[in-house]
Scaffold this motif. Structure first.
Motif, short mmCIF file in Angstrom:
data_model
loop_
_atom_site.label_atom_id
_atom_site.label_comp_id
_atom_site.label_asym_id
_atom_site.label_seq_id
_atom_site.Cartn_x
_atom_site.Cartn_y
_atom_site.Cartn_z
N LYS A 161 0.83 -1.20 0.00
CA LYS A 161 0.00 0.00 0.00
C LYS A 161 0.86 1.26 0.00
N ARG A 162 1.91 1.27 0.81
CA ARG A 162 2.82 2.43 0.85
C ARG A 162 3.51 2.65 -0.48
N TRP A 163 3.91 1.53 -1.12
CA TRP A 163 4.59 1.66 -2.40
C TRP A 163 3.67 2.21 -3.48
N LYS A 164 2.42 1.71 -3.52
CA LYS A 164 1.47 2.19 -4.52
C LYS A 164 1.13 3.66 -4.31
N GLN A 165 1.22 4.14 -3.06
CA GLN A 165 0.94 5.55 -2.77
C GLN A 165 2.16 6.43 -2.97
N GLY A 166 3.27 5.85 -3.43
CA GLY A 166 4.46 6.63 -3.70
C GLY A 166 5.29 6.98 -2.49
N GLU A 167 5.09 6.31 -1.39
CA GLU A 167 5.83 6.61 -0.17
C GLU A 167 7.14 5.84 -0.08
N MET A 168 7.41 4.94 -1.06
CA MET A 168 8.64 4.15 -1.03
C MET A 168 9.25 4.12 -2.42
N ASP A 169 10.59 4.07 -2.48
CA ASP A 169 11.28 3.88 -3.74
C ASP A 169 11.14 2.43 -4.18
N ASP A 170 11.29 2.20 -5.49
CA ASP A 170 11.14 0.85 -6.03
C ASP A 170 12.16 -0.11 -5.41
N ASP A 171 13.42 0.33 -5.32
CA ASP A 171 14.47 -0.56 -4.79
C ASP A 171 14.18 -0.96 -3.35
N ASP A 172 13.78 0.02 -2.52
CA ASP A 172 13.47 -0.30 -1.11
C ASP A 172 12.27 -1.23 -1.01
N TYR A 173 11.28 -1.00 -1.89
CA TYR A 173 10.07 -1.81 -1.84
C TYR A 173 10.36 -3.27 -2.19
N PHE A 174 11.05 -3.48 -3.32
CA PHE A 174 11.30 -4.84 -3.76
C PHE A 174 12.25 -5.57 -2.82
N ASP A 175 13.24 -4.87 -2.26
CA ASP A 175 14.14 -5.51 -1.30
C ASP A 175 13.39 -5.95 -0.04
N SER A 176 12.55 -5.03 0.48
CA SER A 176 11.77 -5.36 1.68
C SER A 176 10.78 -6.48 1.41
N LEU A 177 10.13 -6.42 0.23
CA LEU A 177 9.14 -7.43 -0.12
C LEU A 177 9.79 -8.81 -0.22
N ALA A 178 10.96 -8.87 -0.85
CA ALA A 178 11.66 -10.15 -0.99
C ALA A 178 12.03 -10.72 0.38
N HIS A 179 12.49 -9.84 1.29
CA HIS A 179 12.86 -10.29 2.63
C HIS A 179 11.66 -10.85 3.39
N LEU A 180 10.53 -10.13 3.32
CA LEU A 180 9.34 -10.58 4.03
C LEU A 180 8.81 -11.90 3.46
N ARG A 181 8.87 -12.05 2.14
CA ARG A 181 8.35 -13.26 1.52
C ARG A 181 9.21 -14.47 1.85
N ILE A 182 10.52 -14.26 1.98
CA ILE A 182 11.39 -15.36 2.39
C ILE A 182 11.02 -15.83 3.80
#
Length: 496
Positions: free
Chosen positions: A378-399
């Motif tokens: 939700k934060r990423w879609k609202q533009g509150e996060m950079d793409d690199d930070d979003y994908f890195d965090s998402l990958a960590h949480l999914r692992i």
């Protein structure tokens, strides 16, 4: 410079949707008119239809390559193109082309009047090439931004081959009712109490007359591809990253799809002895008596007779990491009957109690991680996060989420094996009870060494052709022991 007499005309078009080569014909006509005005003789036309020359294209241009080869071999002495962006849209390729012209001294012209004989002319040509490359890159950026916007709106990629479960030519927006029903039935076979395998699903789909989108029979790998596809779970991805859920219907929900991934991932590594999904009761217990490699069990058909066999595979690692010797191939039924007698006798003499494993509840941790993933998206879609930070965090949480789901599945399997009466479990020979029977067998049998009995033997194999190592003997110090007569006296005359 003398007038060239053997000119090559190069024409190219990136896309020819109607397949009429009209763009190619217009370019060739304009180039021939230019050669006529300059009194240049045309020898050959080099054509690349539906081939891009942009920085993002990796396709080979055979016409362009042939033209340069003819220049180097002296077959042509001039080149004419419609415009510089027809020749190339890469500044590096243009620079290389100009170096080729300087080296071999061939004439070059375009219908737009570029001059390559002077320094200023080459500069202007290089600038035009840079502009053409920039235009391509900007177009690529616009397309990528448009694709990303569509993915964020829940619209998955609509290209590619038809996938099982979706109607043909529906751009993955409409389900095939019959195929999606088979997918859901396959899902329940995999994660239900029966704990089926992709092979079970493949056999079931084939028995129902279903075929792959390519028209072939279902195999283990083709079934896995269906359940591994994010489209099956209604998940939208962009460049390998999870963007969100599709707005269209899908055969499985996201949660169901992730359950299947957890199950398939947990089976991707070799199962411990006596655990894991197997088709045969003693798979994993049998070892080659010569090289020590684990023996495989499979169905075989010889001269119209179908039976199970166990064999030492020459590609299976044995003792010391060496490959199997391939010397042993035996009928499995006789070995299974001998081992059943051993296990049943041991259970009647002393009923083992399986160790209780503590009940673990991962529901809270899983829900917390899923909530964090939703908030992150939700934060990423609202533009509150950079793409690199979003994908890195998402990958960590999914692992972390994947690890929790795997542990939860393993905990459920362990709890399902906690039984007080091991003998009653053993006597239940239903297919659904195979995993529990294997767990009981592992409390009695450590492993079994299988020896060859030779070819052409009609009498039953000797009991000494297999050596059973019991659990207690293995703990006290492994020793190879033949089958005890007390376990096999009742059935020693049965053929194997």
């Amino acid at each position: 410079m003398t007038k060239p007499k053997r000119v090559g005309i190069y024409v190219r078009i990136s896309k020819d949707r109607k397949g009429l080569d009209l763009g190619i014909q217009r370019q060739e006509k304009a180039c021939r008119e230019l050669c006529g005005r300059m009194s240049w003789g045309v020898l050959k036309v080099y054509s690349d239809s539906e081939v891009s020359a942009s920085t993002t294209s990796r396709r080979h241009r055979p016409g362009y390559t042939e033209m340069l080869r003819d220049i180097r071999d002296g077959r042509i002495d001039g080149i004419v193109v419609y415009s510089i962006d027809r020749l190339t849209r890469r500044i590096s390729e243009l620079t290389s082309f100009l170096e080729e012209q300087k080296k071999y001294g061939f004439a070059f012209a375009t219908t737009e009047g570029e001059d390559t004989l002077s320094a200023n002319g080459r500069l202007i040509l290089t600038i035009k090439g840079a502009v053409a490359q920039q235009e391509t890159e900007r177009m690529s950026e616009r397309i990528n931004n448009s694709l990303l916007q569509r993915r964020e709106q829940g619209k998955p990629h609509a290209g590619g081959k038809r996938q099982f479960g979706f109607q043909e030519d529906s751009r993955f927006q409409e389900l095939d009712d019959r195929e999606s029903t088979l997918i859901r039935e396959g899902y329940h076979m995999l994660v239900g109490q029966a704990s089926g395998t992709p092979g079970d699903v493949a056999r079931y789909w084939n028995s129902q007359g279903a075929r792959t989108p390519q028209g072939g029979d279902w195999t283990i790998q083709s079934v896995k591809r269906v359940f591994r596809s994010e489209r099956t779970g209604g998940i939208v991805t962009y460049k390998g990253q999870d963007i969100g859920d599709s707005i269209y219907k899908s055969p499985l929900t996201r949660d169901e799809w992730e359950d299947v991934q957890t199950l398939l991932n947990s089976r991707a590594t070799p199962a411990a002895q006596g655990s894991g999904k197997r088709k045969h009761l003693y798979s994993g217990f049998l070892r080659c008596g010569y090289c020590g490699a684990n023996m495989r069990v499979q169905w075989a058909t010889v001269q119209g007779r179908t039976f199970r066999r166990t064999f030492c595979h020459s590609g299976q690692p044995g003792r010391g990491g060496r490959l199997g010797c391939g010397k042993v191939s035996r009928q499995y039924q006789w070995i299974e009957e001998r081992l059943n007698e051993v296990v049943q006798t041991a259970l009647r003499n002393h009923i083992p109690r399986l160790e209780e494993s503590p009940a673990e509840d991962f529901t809270g941790e899983i829900n917390l991680l899923e909530s964090r993933i939703q908030n992150l998206r939700k934060r990423w879609k609202q533009g509150e996060m950079d793409d690199d930070d979003y994908f890195d965090s998402l990958a960590h949480l999914r692992i972390n989420l994947q690890d929790l789901r795997t542990r939860e599945t393993s905990s459920l399997i362990r709890r399902s094996r906690i039984e007080q009466d091991a003998l009653s479990i053993w006597m239940n020979e239903s297919p659904e009870n195979l995993e529990r029977r294997r767990a009981v067998a592992a409390t009695v049998v450590e492993h079994v060494d299988v020896l060859s009995v030779g070819r052409g033997r009609r009498k039953p194999p000797e009991d000494t052709s297999i050596r059973i190592v019991l659990v207690n003997a293995a703990h006290d110090g492994p020793s190879e022991q033949p089958v005890s007569n007390s376990y096999t006296a009742n059935n020693s005359r049965r053929s194997g």
